[in-house]
Motif scaffolding. Structure first.
Motif, PDB file in Angstrom:
ATOM      1  N   UNK A 150      15.722  44.834  74.530  1.00 36.62           N
ATOM      2  CA  UNK A 150      16.019  45.498  75.795  1.00 36.62           C
ATOM      3  C   UNK A 150      17.425  46.084  75.858  1.00 36.62           C
ATOM      4  N   UNK A 151      18.079  46.239  74.726  1.00 40.14           N
ATOM      5  CA  UNK A 151      19.373  46.913  74.667  1.00 40.14           C
ATOM      6  C   UNK A 151      19.104  48.395  74.455  1.00 40.14           C
ATOM      7  N   UNK A 152      19.240  49.181  75.514  1.00 37.73           N
ATOM      8  CA  UNK A 152      18.811  50.571  75.455  1.00 37.73           C
ATOM      9  C   UNK A 152      19.725  51.417  74.577  1.00 37.73           C
ATOM     10  N   UNK A 153      19.131  52.480  74.032  1.00 38.63           N
ATOM     11  CA  UNK A 153      19.847  53.504  73.266  1.00 38.63           C
ATOM     12  C   UNK A 153      20.707  52.917  72.157  1.00 38.63           C
ATOM     13  N   UNK A 154      20.072  52.118  71.309  1.00 41.87           N
ATOM     14  CA  UNK A 154      20.779  51.502  70.187  1.00 41.87           C
ATOM     15  C   UNK A 154      20.523  52.284  68.910  1.00 41.87           C
ATOM     16  N   UNK A 155      21.599  52.549  68.165  1.00 42.97           N
ATOM     17  CA  UNK A 155      21.511  53.298  66.913  1.00 42.97           C
ATOM     18  C   UNK A 155      21.974  52.409  65.765  1.00 42.97           C
ATOM     19  N   UNK A 156      21.176  52.356  64.703  1.00 41.44           N
ATOM     20  CA  UNK A 156      21.575  51.663  63.482  1.00 41.44           C
ATOM     21  C   UNK A 156      21.395  52.610  62.306  1.00 41.44           C
ATOM     22  N   UNK A 157      22.162  52.397  61.262  1.00 46.17           N
ATOM     23  CA  UNK A 157      22.128  53.279  60.106  1.00 46.17           C
ATOM     24  C   UNK A 157      21.716  52.517  58.861  1.00 46.17           C
ATOM     25  N   UNK A 158      21.108  53.222  57.932  1.00 46.45           N
ATOM     26  CA  UNK A 158      20.726  52.635  56.655  1.00 46.45           C
ATOM     27  C   UNK A 158      20.284  53.724  55.713  1.00 46.45           C
ATOM     28  N   UNK A 159      19.715  53.334  54.611  1.00 48.16           N
ATOM     29  CA  UNK A 159      19.189  54.313  53.665  1.00 48.16           C
ATOM     30  C   UNK A 159      17.688  54.101  53.500  1.00 48.16           C
ATOM     31  N   UNK A 160      17.025  55.113  52.981  1.00 51.60           N
ATOM     32  CA  UNK A 160      15.623  54.981  52.627  1.00 51.60           C
ATOM     33  C   UNK A 160      15.548  54.125  51.374  1.00 51.60           C
ATOM     34  N   UNK A 161      14.900  52.965  51.488  1.00 52.85           N
ATOM     35  CA  UNK A 161      14.809  52.037  50.358  1.00 52.85           C
ATOM     36  C   UNK A 161      13.619  52.332  49.458  1.00 52.85           C
ATOM     37  N   UNK A 162      12.545  52.838  50.047  1.00 57.28           N
ATOM     38  CA  UNK A 162      11.329  53.141  49.288  1.00 57.28           C
ATOM     39  C   UNK A 162      10.420  53.988  50.156  1.00 57.28           C
ATOM     40  N   UNK A 163       9.435  54.613  49.531  1.00 57.66           N
ATOM     41  CA  UNK A 163       8.433  55.389  50.253  1.00 57.66           C
ATOM     42  C   UNK A 163       7.046  54.940  49.813  1.00 57.66           C
ATOM     43  N   UNK A 164       6.061  55.235  50.651  1.00 61.56           N
ATOM     44  CA  UNK A 164       4.683  54.908  50.312  1.00 61.56           C
ATOM     45  C   UNK A 164       4.406  53.432  50.256  1.00 61.56           C
ATOM     46  N   UNK A 211      12.755  43.415  67.469  1.00 62.68           N
ATOM     47  CA  UNK A 211      11.775  43.534  68.544  1.00 62.68           C
ATOM     48  C   UNK A 211      12.278  44.462  69.646  1.00 62.68           C
ATOM     49  N   UNK A 212      11.440  45.421  70.018  1.00 60.49           N
ATOM     50  CA  UNK A 212      11.816  46.441  70.990  1.00 60.49           C
ATOM     51  C   UNK A 212      12.053  47.789  70.353  1.00 60.49           C
ATOM     52  N   UNK A 213      12.288  47.820  69.045  1.00 65.71           N
ATOM     53  CA  UNK A 213      12.446  49.088  68.322  1.00 65.71           C
ATOM     54  C   UNK A 213      11.120  49.775  68.044  1.00 65.71           C
ATOM     55  N   UNK A 214      10.006  49.058  68.146  1.00 63.54           N
ATOM     56  CA  UNK A 214       8.698  49.649  67.844  1.00 63.54           C
ATOM     57  C   UNK A 214       8.481  50.931  68.630  1.00 63.54           C
ATOM     58  N   UNK A 215       8.061  51.981  67.934  1.00 62.56           N
ATOM     59  CA  UNK A 215       7.806  53.255  68.581  1.00 62.56           C
ATOM     60  C   UNK A 215       9.012  54.152  68.649  1.00 62.56           C
ATOM     61  N   UNK A 216      10.168  53.654  68.218  1.00 56.70           N
ATOM     62  CA  UNK A 216      11.385  54.444  68.261  1.00 56.70           C
ATOM     63  C   UNK A 216      11.495  55.407  67.102  1.00 56.70           C
ATOM     64  N   UNK A 217      12.616  56.124  67.060  1.00 58.95           N
ATOM     65  CA  UNK A 217      12.788  57.226  66.118  1.00 58.95           C
ATOM     66  C   UNK A 217      13.501  56.798  64.847  1.00 58.95           C
TER      67      UNK A 217
END
Length: 503
Positions: A210-224, A250-256
């Motif tokens: 429930x912490x709105x508008x949260x941004x985290x950064x990372x890298x693409x670890x794998x695809x498929x 929990x709460x990030x589901x459906x986010x971008x």
């Protein structure tokens, strides 16, 4: 994610059937809309990334770090907080009859007065995220965020709140489309997930805890990636996740999940964790799949998905040795469905599929993702290696029924979200029922969304027509428009119940 609180173990399937359902279970109404609901960005020519300082040269040249501010500001404006009030556990009750069905009862409530209230029960709430993909209020999220919801409340980044309605869902990909009544909203464009590279910077935007508008950064670890989490709620799950190490909870589901241009390349869906909280890996539905799902739902009310009709397994060292294969990567055709588009096109058991439309295929999830972007009657070019010889085969995809289109009755059952079975003689005697069909399972669809019907309900009449078998029920449903009225009883309770559902 709020809907995946229990432990999920990652396990690759050794064998998979490479076909997917041609329908989703939609709860939608027709609306005026442009031909394309969403914006699509094919390439990212101006992507912001870390670069060398061009003013300095030599072995100790400095690296200028990537800047996340542009993508963060762009994405947070378009990511919403979704709170769903779930239907409580309760006894069966009835809903108000839609106007188009009141003629069946002379315009009267068939229950003899006011519509009965729902049974008492505590209403649970769930929380998740969503992404605005159209300025007119269309929002993509996960199916599990809104599944079983009685009401949906959406809070925008600027704190405005709206009630949302479900336009449609696709459990096979865990994607849903909802809508709020608003205009001129900030919306994200879909970027190409196919162009995403392992090691690329990405941002996850949502509302964890429930912490709105949260941004985290990372890298693409794998695809498929396939992590076997969608089988609980879908018949033909499609898993080809983008795996990242951006913190998701929990709460990030459906986010971008966005690239550094702020383009939507995935919908954050799941985590791999022993505790239910982030433990280093998160998974997102790629935009190539999510974009196809929401566009189909908006245009057709269901997902028009192609059917290749092959059972496949991934090529590994053991298969190379066992079958004396001439290639080390791809998927091996093991079997065919009864109605197989691949077999009709000339593909054979033992062929190694190496490409779909020029895209390299190295795993089952990659093949599923490639086919999931197509609808029945689409033609795809399939590269196969047969005994060391490369061939290109044109395959015209079919629907999940084997034909190019499912029957009207099958579509109606899918839209309603119910599965039917004939009553046995023993059931008829025990329940003192002469004719009827039993609702053996209720899937996502209009019955679940708009009524309180429970598994085990025995339908005795559809639109006042008695039905004594599944065949008879299907015949009555064939070509239905507007809505249906289902009448019947629950075993052990002879009181007649009515369920009216608009189509």
């Amino acid at each position: 994610m709020s809907v995946k609180p229990h432990i999920k173990k990652i396990a690759a399937a050794a064998f998979a059937v490479a076909f997917v359902s041609g329908t989703s279970f939609a709860t939608y109404e027709h609306f005026r809309k442009p031909d394309t609901l969403t914006a699509w960005v094919d390439t990212n020519p101006n992507i912001v990334k870390a670069r060398f300082d061009e003013k300095n040269t030599g072995p100790n040249v400095a690296m200028i770090p990537a800047d996340f501010t542009y993508a963060s500001q762009k994405a947070t404006k378009a990511v919403v907080h979704i709170k769903s009030t779930l239907k409580p556990e309760r006894t069966v009750s009835q809903q108000e009859i839609p106007d188009e069905l009141k003629d069946f009862f002379g315009g009267r409530n068939p229950f003899g007065g006011d519509t009965p209230q729902r049974g008492r029960g505590q209403k649970a709430q769930a929380s998740g995220s969503g992404v605005i993909i159209n300025p007119d209020g269309y929002i993509v999220t996960n199916n599990h965020v809104i599944q079983g919801a009685e009401t949906l409340d959406v809070t925008l980044a600027d704190k405005r709140t709206y009630k949302a309605k479900v336009i449609g869902t696709d459990p096979n990909t865990d994607i849903a489309l909802i809508k709020i009544e608003a205009k001129d909203l900030p919306a994200l464009s879909f970027g190409s997930s196919e162009g995403v590279k392992v090691g690329q910077w990405v941002l996850a935007v949502g509302n964890p805890f429930n912490l709105t508008s949260t941004v985290t950064a990372g890298i693409v670890s794998a695809k498929g990636r396939s992590i076997n989490i969608l089988g609980e709620n879908s018949k033909a799950p499609i898993e080809s996740f983008i795996q990242t190490d951006a913190a998701v909870n929990p709460g990030n589901s459906g986010g971008a999940l966005v690239d550094l241009n702020g383009n939507l390349i995935g919908i954050n869906t799941a985590i791999a964790s022993q505790t239910g909280s982030f433990a280093g890996y998160s998974f997102a539905v790629p935009s190539s799949i999510a974009h196809k799902v929401v566009e189909d739902i908006s245009k057709f009310g269901s997902v028009k998905r192609g059917y290749l009709g092959v059972g496949i397994s991934e090529v590994d060292g053991e298969k190379v040795k066992t079958y004396d294969l001439k290639v080390n990567e791809g998927v091996r055709v093991e079997s065919f469905a009864d109605q197989s588009a691949a077999r009709d096109a000339g593909i054979k058991v033992g062929d190694i599929i190496t490409k779909i439309d020029g895209q390299m295929i190295e795993s089952v999830p990659q093949l599923q993702e490639a086919i999931a972007q197509h609808k029945p009657d689409d033609a795809v070019m399939v590269n196969v290696n047969r005994d060391g010889a490369d061939k290109v085969v044109k395959v015209v995809l079919k629907s999940n029924t084997g034909s190019l289109e499912a029957s009207a009755a099958v579509k109606t059952l899918d839209n309603l979200g119910i599965e039917l079975q004939n009553l046995t003689g023993q059931q008829k005697r025990a329940w003192e029922i002469e004719k009827g069909v039993i609702v053996s399972q209720i899937n996502p669809g209009k019955v679940r969304q708009n009524t309180d019907m429970q598994d085990g309900f025995v339908i005795t009449k559809i639109d006042k027509t008695p039905v004594g078998s599944v065949e008879e029920a299907v015949k009555v449903l064939e070509g239905k428009r507007g809505g249906v009225m289902m009448e019947g009883v629950y075993p052990g309770n002879q009181e007649t119940q009515y369920y009216a559902v608009g189509l």
